[in-house]
Scaffold this active site. Structure first.
Site, PDB file in Angstrom:
ATOM      1  N   LYS A 200      26.919 -35.669  14.058  1.00  0.00           N
ATOM      2  CA  LYS A 200      26.014 -36.505  13.279  1.00  0.00           C
ATOM      3  C   LYS A 200      26.848 -37.522  12.502  1.00  0.00           C
ATOM      4  CE  LYS A 200      22.581 -36.425   9.613  1.00  0.00           C
ATOM      5  NZ  LYS A 200      21.583 -35.647   8.901  1.00  0.00           N
ATOM      6  N   ARG A 210      14.939 -41.894   5.089  1.00  0.00           N
ATOM      7  CA  ARG A 210      15.128 -41.563   3.668  1.00  0.00           C
ATOM      8  C   ARG A 210      13.950 -42.056   2.844  1.00  0.00           C
ATOM      9  NH1 ARG A 210      21.673 -42.798   3.609  1.00  0.00           N
ATOM     10  NH2 ARG A 210      22.164 -41.198   5.158  1.00  0.00           N
ATOM     11  N   LYS A 223      27.125 -40.793   2.564  1.00  0.00           N
ATOM     12  CA  LYS A 223      27.332 -39.448   3.108  1.00  0.00           C
ATOM     13  C   LYS A 223      28.595 -39.362   3.960  1.00  0.00           C
ATOM     14  CE  LYS A 223      22.435 -38.177   2.834  1.00  0.00           C
ATOM     15  NZ  LYS A 223      21.293 -37.463   3.466  1.00  0.00           N
ATOM     16  N   GLU A 239      33.684 -31.146  16.925  1.00  0.00           N
ATOM     17  CA  GLU A 239      32.504 -30.648  16.198  1.00  0.00           C
ATOM     18  C   GLU A 239      31.623 -29.811  17.119  1.00  0.00           C
ATOM     19  OE1 GLU A 239      31.460 -30.528  13.223  1.00  0.00           O
ATOM     20  OE2 GLU A 239      32.350 -32.127  12.047  1.00  0.00           O
ATOM     21  N   LYS A 254      23.575 -37.650  17.107  1.00  0.00           N
ATOM     22  CA  LYS A 254      22.685 -38.432  16.254  1.00  0.00           C
ATOM     23  C   LYS A 254      23.459 -39.495  15.500  1.00  0.00           C
ATOM     24  CE  LYS A 254      19.872 -37.744  12.194  1.00  0.00           C
ATOM     25  NZ  LYS A 254      19.680 -36.909  11.061  1.00  0.00           N
ATOM     26  N   SER A 280      15.244 -42.935  12.863  1.00  0.00           N
ATOM     27  CA  SER A 280      14.241 -43.821  12.282  1.00  0.00           C
ATOM     28  C   SER A 280      14.580 -45.298  12.426  1.00  0.00           C
ATOM     29  CB  SER A 280      14.048 -43.461  10.806  1.00  0.00           C
ATOM     30  OG  SER A 280      15.281 -43.507  10.108  1.00  0.00           O
ATOM     31  N   TYR A 319      10.278 -40.540  17.349  1.00  0.00           N
ATOM     32  CA  TYR A 319       8.988 -40.881  16.758  1.00  0.00           C
ATOM     33  C   TYR A 319       8.051 -41.482  17.802  1.00  0.00           C
ATOM     34  CZ  TYR A 319      11.901 -40.041  12.737  1.00  0.00           C
ATOM     35  OH  TYR A 319      12.770 -39.442  11.864  1.00  0.00           O
TER      36      TYR A 319
HETATM   37  C1  PBG Z   1      18.813 -34.934   6.621  1.00  0.00           C
HETATM   38  C2  PBG Z   1      18.451 -35.726   7.814  1.00  0.00           C
HETATM   39  C3  PBG Z   1      18.539 -37.113   8.003  1.00  0.00           C
HETATM   40  C4  PBG Z   1      17.937 -37.382   9.223  1.00  0.00           C
HETATM   41  C5  PBG Z   1      17.548 -36.163   9.782  1.00  0.00           C
HETATM   42  N1  PBG Z   1      17.891 -35.138   8.910  1.00  0.00           N
HETATM   43  C6  PBG Z   1      18.998 -38.201   7.088  1.00  0.00           C
HETATM   44  C7  PBG Z   1      20.340 -38.213   6.551  1.00  0.00           C
HETATM   45  O1  PBG Z   1      21.238 -37.496   6.986  1.00  0.00           O
HETATM   46  O2  PBG Z   1      20.521 -38.962   5.598  1.00  0.00           O
HETATM   47  C8  PBG Z   1      17.730 -38.754   9.790  1.00  0.00           C
HETATM   48  C9  PBG Z   1      16.642 -38.906  10.793  1.00  0.00           C
HETATM   49  C10 PBG Z   1      16.167 -40.300  11.001  1.00  0.00           C
HETATM   50  O3  PBG Z   1      16.749 -41.292  10.508  1.00  0.00           O
HETATM   51  O4  PBG Z   1      15.153 -40.456  11.711  1.00  0.00           O
HETATM   52  N2  PBG Z   1      20.027 -34.351   6.522  1.00  0.00           N
END
Ligand code: PBG
Length: 330
Positions: A200, A210, A223, A239, A254, A280, A319
């Site tokens: 990720k 968010r 992050k 990982e 991701k 998203s 989505y």
């Molecule tokens: C939370 C999480 C995130 C997403 C899925 N789980 C956001 C992040 O890590 O800030 C993102 C999913 C998306 O953008 O559709 N840990």
């Protein structure tokens, strides 16, 4: 010996639709889709998310209705994310451990409404913390690994008790997959799967998410101290290796489209089920392009989803899941 032109005309098999179908190397079916849904408090509530056009937060009754819709569309699995009421967000994210929190109530409602649907739940603290980070932070803002991991184990158990089928740790703490697996085994949940958000990245494509979970205004800093650097691919393989060694059943990459190279390398190296999250921002870009008359939304969506399959994915969190399932049904 390969033939050459004109004996070889690669266009021959492309001319007719029946032939294109016959030689297609990759197919997308509704069974390849996982539908992410956002849960909010209330009854009969639907809150459209401005930065995710066409996506809403639903109260628990609405989530149950979406579960029936997923079943009817042939979508096998739903992923749940909560928009925790602001007053329940604390430095330690303790609402994540409440067996009656939004996620647990949504799981039970789905199991009631459409028991044949799989439920995937996110393990991470960002929808529950005051500061919007996925774990507990110290005075310097550092996200504490081992303390967080211990809470994530509790969160996973609470979700499994409520009926979650797949636990998906999205927090990127080291060692949490093994700790969660051990707790699930000891806690009487041997058949609850773990889908690790293994690779990720610290991505700019998470913005609308968010907003959807109400953490964007809160997030202090970024992050990058736990999510991966965009520059790295070998590290993604490490990982994945680690999460598989700790007991992950399936792994995720991701975001999706900017990281197809990672998906392919993971698939080739490990030969395990690989999933992608079309996040998203990826969804929002296609919606924005279509709304601006810069492309055909349905065609763009379907092309990206097939690309994930071609790259080696078993399935995609997207989505577009209900749209894609409808288009596939014809
Ligand atoms: C939370 C999480 C995130 C997403 C899925 N789980 C956001 C992040 O890590 O800030 C993102 C999913 C998306 O953008 O559709 N840990």
């Amino acid at each position: 010996m390969t033939a050459s032109f004109p004996a070889l005309r690669l266009r021959r098999t492309r001319v007719a639709p029946w032939s294109r179908r016959m030689v297609a190397e990759t197919v997308l079916t509704p069974a390849d889709l996982i539908w992410p849904l956002f849960v909010t408090e209330g009854e009969g509530v639907e809150e459209p998310i401005v930065t995710l056009p066409g996506v809403s937060r639903w109260s628990v009754d609405g989530i149950a209705a979406r579960a029936r819709e997923a079943r009817d569309l042939g979508i096998p699995c739903i992923a749940l994310f909560p928009n925790t009421p602001q007053h329940l967000r604390t430095p330690d994210g303790r609402e994540a451990l409440n067996p009656d929190n939004l996620i647990c109530r949504a799981i039970r409602a789905i199991k009631d409404a459409a028991p044949e649907i799989g439920v995937l739940t996110d393990v991470a603290l960002d929808p529950y913390t005051e500061h919007g980070h996925d774990g507990l932070i110290d005075a310097a803002g550092y996200v504490l690994n081992d303390v967080t991991s211990a809470i994530l184990v509790e969160q996973a158990l609470v979700q499994a008790e409520a009926g979650a089928d797949i636990i998906a740790p999205s927090d990127m703490m080291d060692g949490r997959v093994g700790a969660i697996r051990a707790a699930l085994e000891a806690g009487g949940h041997p058949n609850v799967q773990i889908m690790a958000y293994a690779a990720k990245y610290a991505s700019a494509f998470y913005g609308p998410f968010r907003d959807a979970v109400g953490s964007s205004g809160r997030l202090k800093g970024d992050k990058r101290g736990y999510q991966m650097d965009h520059a790295n691919a070998e590290e993604a393989l490490r990982e994945v290796a680690l999460d598989l060694a700790e007991g992950a059943d399936t792994v995720m990459v991701k975001p999706g489209l900017p990281y197809l190279d990672i998906i392919r390398r993971v698939k080739d190296r490990f030969e395990v089920p690989v999933f992608a999250y079309q996040v998203s921002g990826e969804y929002a870009m296609i919606e924005a392009a279509a709304a601006a008359g810069m492309g055909d939304r349905d065609a763009l969506a379907m092309e990206t989803l097939l690309a994930f399959r071609r790259a080696g994915c078993s399935g995609v969190l997207t989505y577009f899941a209900p749209l894609a399932a409808r288009l596939l049904a014809g």
